[in-house]
Each structure stands twice: as structure tokens, then as C-alpha cells.
Design a protein around this motif. Structure first.
Motif, short mmCIF file in Angstrom:
data_model
loop_
_atom_site.label_atom_id
_atom_site.label_comp_id
_atom_site.label_asym_id
_atom_site.label_seq_id
_atom_site.Cartn_x
_atom_site.Cartn_y
_atom_site.Cartn_z
N LYS A 164 16.96 44.86 79.41
CA LYS A 164 16.17 43.70 78.98
C LYS A 164 15.71 43.87 77.54
CE LYS A 164 12.26 40.84 80.46
NZ LYS A 164 11.18 40.68 81.49
N ILE A 165 15.28 45.07 77.19
CA ILE A 165 14.85 45.34 75.82
C ILE A 165 16.04 45.22 74.86
CG2 ILE A 165 14.03 47.17 74.27
CD1 ILE A 165 12.28 48.13 76.64
N ALA A 166 17.18 45.76 75.26
CA ALA A 166 18.36 45.74 74.39
C ALA A 166 18.80 44.31 74.09
CB ALA A 166 19.49 46.51 75.05
N LEU A 167 18.66 43.42 75.08
CA LEU A 167 19.13 42.04 74.92
C LEU A 167 18.07 41.10 74.37
CD1 LEU A 167 21.15 41.65 78.26
CD2 LEU A 167 22.05 42.11 75.97
N ALA A 168 16.84 41.57 74.25
CA ALA A 168 15.74 40.70 73.82
C ALA A 168 15.97 40.17 72.41
CB ALA A 168 14.42 41.46 73.90
N THR A 169 15.76 38.87 72.25
CA THR A 169 15.86 38.25 70.93
C THR A 169 14.50 37.74 70.45
OG1 THR A 169 16.45 36.13 71.96
CG2 THR A 169 18.26 37.58 71.30
N LYS A 170 13.50 37.83 71.31
CA LYS A 170 12.15 37.40 70.95
C LYS A 170 11.17 38.54 71.21
CE LYS A 170 12.95 32.54 72.09
NZ LYS A 170 12.48 31.38 72.90
N TRP A 171 10.15 38.62 70.35
CA TRP A 171 9.17 39.69 70.50
C TRP A 171 8.50 39.65 71.87
CZ3 TRP A 171 8.69 44.16 68.56
CH2 TRP A 171 9.00 44.43 67.23
N GLY A 172 8.19 38.45 72.34
CA GLY A 172 7.49 38.34 73.61
C GLY A 172 8.25 38.99 74.75
N THR A 173 9.55 38.75 74.81
CA THR A 173 10.38 39.34 75.87
C THR A 173 10.40 40.86 75.76
OG1 THR A 173 11.77 37.36 75.89
CG2 THR A 173 12.68 39.36 76.89
N GLN A 174 10.57 41.35 74.52
CA GLN A 174 10.61 42.80 74.32
C GLN A 174 9.26 43.44 74.66
OE1 GLN A 174 12.23 44.19 70.57
NE2 GLN A 174 10.96 46.03 70.64
N LEU A 175 8.17 42.81 74.24
CA LEU A 175 6.85 43.38 74.49
C LEU A 175 6.53 43.39 75.98
CD1 LEU A 175 4.80 41.77 71.57
CD2 LEU A 175 5.66 44.12 71.73
N ASP A 176 6.95 42.35 76.71
CA ASP A 176 6.74 42.31 78.16
C ASP A 176 7.44 43.49 78.83
OD1 ASP A 176 5.24 40.01 77.97
OD2 ASP A 176 6.86 38.67 78.58
N ALA A 177 8.70 43.71 78.46
CA ALA A 177 9.49 44.79 79.06
C ALA A 177 8.92 46.15 78.69
CB ALA A 177 10.95 44.68 78.63
N PRO A 233 4.00 45.87 68.12
CA PRO A 233 5.44 45.75 67.84
C PRO A 233 6.05 47.09 67.46
CG PRO A 233 4.15 44.82 66.04
CD PRO A 233 3.18 45.13 67.12
N VAL A 234 6.96 47.55 68.29
CA VAL A 234 7.65 48.82 68.06
C VAL A 234 9.15 48.54 68.09
CG1 VAL A 234 8.06 51.15 68.95
CG2 VAL A 234 5.79 50.09 69.17
N LYS A 235 9.89 49.15 67.19
CA LYS A 235 11.33 48.92 67.14
C LYS A 235 11.99 49.30 68.46
CE LYS A 235 11.87 49.48 62.14
NZ LYS A 235 12.54 50.24 61.05
N LYS A 236 13.03 48.55 68.80
CA LYS A 236 13.74 48.79 70.06
C LYS A 236 14.17 50.25 70.18
CE LYS A 236 15.73 44.17 70.75
NZ LYS A 236 17.01 43.43 70.92
N ARG A 237 14.69 50.79 69.10
CA ARG A 237 15.21 52.15 69.13
C ARG A 237 14.14 53.15 69.55
NH1 ARG A 237 16.84 52.03 64.47
NH2 ARG A 237 15.16 53.12 63.37
N ALA A 238 12.92 52.96 69.06
CA ALA A 238 11.83 53.88 69.39
C ALA A 238 11.39 53.72 70.84
CB ALA A 238 10.66 53.64 68.45
N VAL A 239 11.34 52.47 71.31
CA VAL A 239 10.95 52.22 72.70
C VAL A 239 11.97 52.85 73.65
CG1 VAL A 239 10.53 50.47 74.46
CG2 VAL A 239 9.75 50.09 72.12
N ALA A 241 14.12 55.26 73.05
CA ALA A 241 14.10 56.72 72.95
C ALA A 241 12.97 57.31 73.79
CB ALA A 241 13.96 57.15 71.49
N LEU A 242 11.80 56.66 73.74
CA LEU A 242 10.66 57.15 74.52
C LEU A 242 10.91 57.02 76.01
CD1 LEU A 242 7.71 58.10 74.83
CD2 LEU A 242 7.00 55.71 74.51
N MET A 243 11.39 55.86 76.44
CA MET A 243 11.58 55.67 77.87
C MET A 243 12.72 56.53 78.41
SD MET A 243 13.30 51.83 78.04
CE MET A 243 13.41 51.84 79.83
N ASP A 244 13.76 56.73 77.62
CA ASP A 244 14.86 57.58 78.07
C ASP A 244 14.41 59.03 78.22
OD1 ASP A 244 16.54 55.42 78.15
OD2 ASP A 244 17.73 56.00 76.39
N ALA A 245 13.75 59.55 77.19
CA ALA A 245 13.36 60.96 77.20
C ALA A 245 12.27 61.24 78.23
CB ALA A 245 12.90 61.38 75.81
N PHE A 246 11.23 60.44 78.20
CA PHE A 246 10.12 60.71 79.12
C PHE A 246 10.49 60.33 80.55
CE2 PHE A 246 5.73 59.96 80.81
CZ PHE A 246 5.32 61.28 80.73
#
Length: 262
Positions: A164-177, A233-239, A241-246
Motif C-alpha cells: 500500500k505504501i509503495a503504490l500510494a500516490t497521495k500523502w494521506g494514503t501513505q500516512l494512513d498505512a 511526512p517520511v519518505k517511502k524508502r525510510a518507512v 526500511a524501518l518496517m522491514d528491519a524491525f
């Protein structure tokens, strides 16, 4: 919020009769009416969980419904729920979002799922409609089995949220996920230590504090997860990376503890 405390060591259940916070009475009632109208023949019972059920919601909160059904829903019935979700979300400024979890009655009452659904209905919900399944269970005490069962879908859900984060085109969708990722990881982290604290926390700050007592080296990860909950607002890459590692670390830790206890 809770009924009278059961005997020592056992967890209390939410008070089914206490009134909800006033801002949520109308939207919950509207959702319940519409669910009944759309799914009258298939609904066994309807439950509410989360902050609203605990009477601990902020000015805006998610309405988290669990529907126990006589069978799996069909495409038209799922479509009807999506319509209800949209209508209720638009009906009140207090409603941040609406979610529906569907559980067939056979699954909810299967003894093999007692640490998942038995615990959930007894200690995490109030019944809004139908025969209350919580009455079928005695009070639970905190155990490793409950922590495992309540977090068994963690990796599956993280994969869905990652997409969902990867496909998000709007901040709201990314922030929700990202916010859901953070909440799930914090609660899953607490699940690693719940059996050692002999408590079951639902407040995110309390979950984090209990976890960090045993894993103080993970304070940076906790700090970053709360940053996501604040919807910064955090870049997708950082989000990601955090969710994958943790997420991988939490999953490995569950496996490690399970081997040790089992």
C-alpha cells in the motif's frame, strides 16, 4: 470502562452496558442500523473494539467493528460494507475511519482459536448486536499463547501495508498505512514481553514502556515508530526500511521465544 475486576491474575472485560463517549454514539448507531439492513440474514453478532469501545477515544478515532457471520460474505455483501464504511466516515467529524473484520462463526467458536478469538471477544470488545460470544468464555490471564495468537497475522499484514505504501500516490494514503504499521509493530513488540509483565496493555505508550524495560536497545526504533504515529511526512524508502528491519526482528524474536518456552 471495565467491569469489576475478577479474581487476581485474571483480566477484566469491558463493560458492555456503560455508555459510549457522546461523539461516537450517533455514528456507531448508524453503522449498526446499516449493517443490520444490509446483512440481516448472515449476521450472528457485531462487536466494537479499540479506543471507542474502551471509552478512551480522542476527538477523532477509528470505529473498529468485528462482524461474526454465519458464512463468508459474497462480493455484493463486501461491496455493501464498503458503502457503509464510506457513509459512516462522512457522517461525523469524530470518525477518523471505519474498519470491518469479518469472522465466520465456525472459526470464532473453534476451540483451536480460543487464544485468538476467545480472548479477543472476552477482553477486547463490547457486543452491539446478537448473542455475545464473550459469554461463552471465562476470564483469561496473560500468557505467551495469547501474545502469539493476537499477533499471528503480523507479517502478512505488514506485507499488505508495504504494498500500500509503495503504490500510494497521495500523502494521506501513505500516512494512513505508515500509522497502522507503527501501531501494529508497537503492539507486537509488547506481545514479546506481556507474559513477563503479567499485564495486557492497549495504550501505545504503555506498550512501548513495558517493551523497553526488557529491550532498552530498541529505543530508537520505538522513537521512529511514534514519529510515524504522529503522521509526520517520511519518505517511502525510510518507512519501508524501518518496517522491514524491525518487523523481521520482531518476527524472529517471536520464533526465538516460542522455541524457548515451547
Amino acid at each position: 470502562m471495565y467491569q469489576s475486576q475478577p479474581r487476581r491474575g485474571l483480566l477484566p472485560e469491558l463493560d458492555n452496558n456503560a455508555p459510549l463517549q457522546s461523539d461516537f454514539v450517533a455514528p456507531v448507531a448508524a453503522a449498526l442500523r446499516q449493517i443490520g439492513a444490509a446483512l440481516e440474514d448472515v449476521i450472528h453478532s457485531v462487536y466494537l473494539s479499540g479506543d471507542v469501545a474502551r471509552r478512551a477515544a480522542d476527538e477523532k478515532a477509528e470505529l473498529e467493528f468485528t462482524l461474526v457471520t454465519q458464512r463468508m460474505l459474497n462480493v455484493q455483501e463486501f461491496s455493501a460494507l464498503n458503502t457503509i464504511r464510506w457513509r459512516v466516515e462522512q457522517s461525523s467529524d469524530a470518525v477518523k475511519s471505519v474498519s470491518f473484520e469479518i469472522v465466520p462463526l465456525k472459526e470464532a467458536t473453534n476451540f483451536a482459536n480460543i487464544f485468538r478469538w476467545g480472548f479477543f471477544f472476552k477482553h477486547c470488545t463490547i457486543c452491539l448486536k446478537g448473542d455475545n460470544l464473550a459469554d461463552s468464555f471465562g476470564h483469561f490471564e496473560v500468557s505467551w499463547e495469547i501474545s502469539k495468537a493476537m499477533n499471528e497475522d503480523l507479517i502478512v499484514r505488514l506485507k499488505e501495508l508495504r504494498q500500500k505504501i509503495a503504490l500510494a500516490t497521495k500523502w494521506g494514503t501513505q500516512l494512513d498505512a505508515a500509522e497502522e504499521v507503527a501501531k501494529r509493530l508497537i503492539r507486537a513488540s509488547f506481545g514479546l514481553v506481556a507474559h513477563r509483565t503479567h499485564t495486557w496493555e492497549v495504550n501505545l505508550e504503555q506498550c512501548s514502556a513495558a517493551f523497553l524495560e526488557f529491550y532498552p536497545d530498541k529505543s530508537l526504533e520505538m522513537e521512529r515508530l511514534f514519529y510515524l504515529i504522529q503522521r509526520k511526512p517520511v519518505k517511502k524508502r525510510a518507512v519501508v526500511a524501518l518496517m522491514d528491519a524491525f518487523g523481521a526482528w520482531v518476527n524472529d524474536e517471536y520464533a526465538k521465544i516460542d522455541r524457548k518456552i515451547g
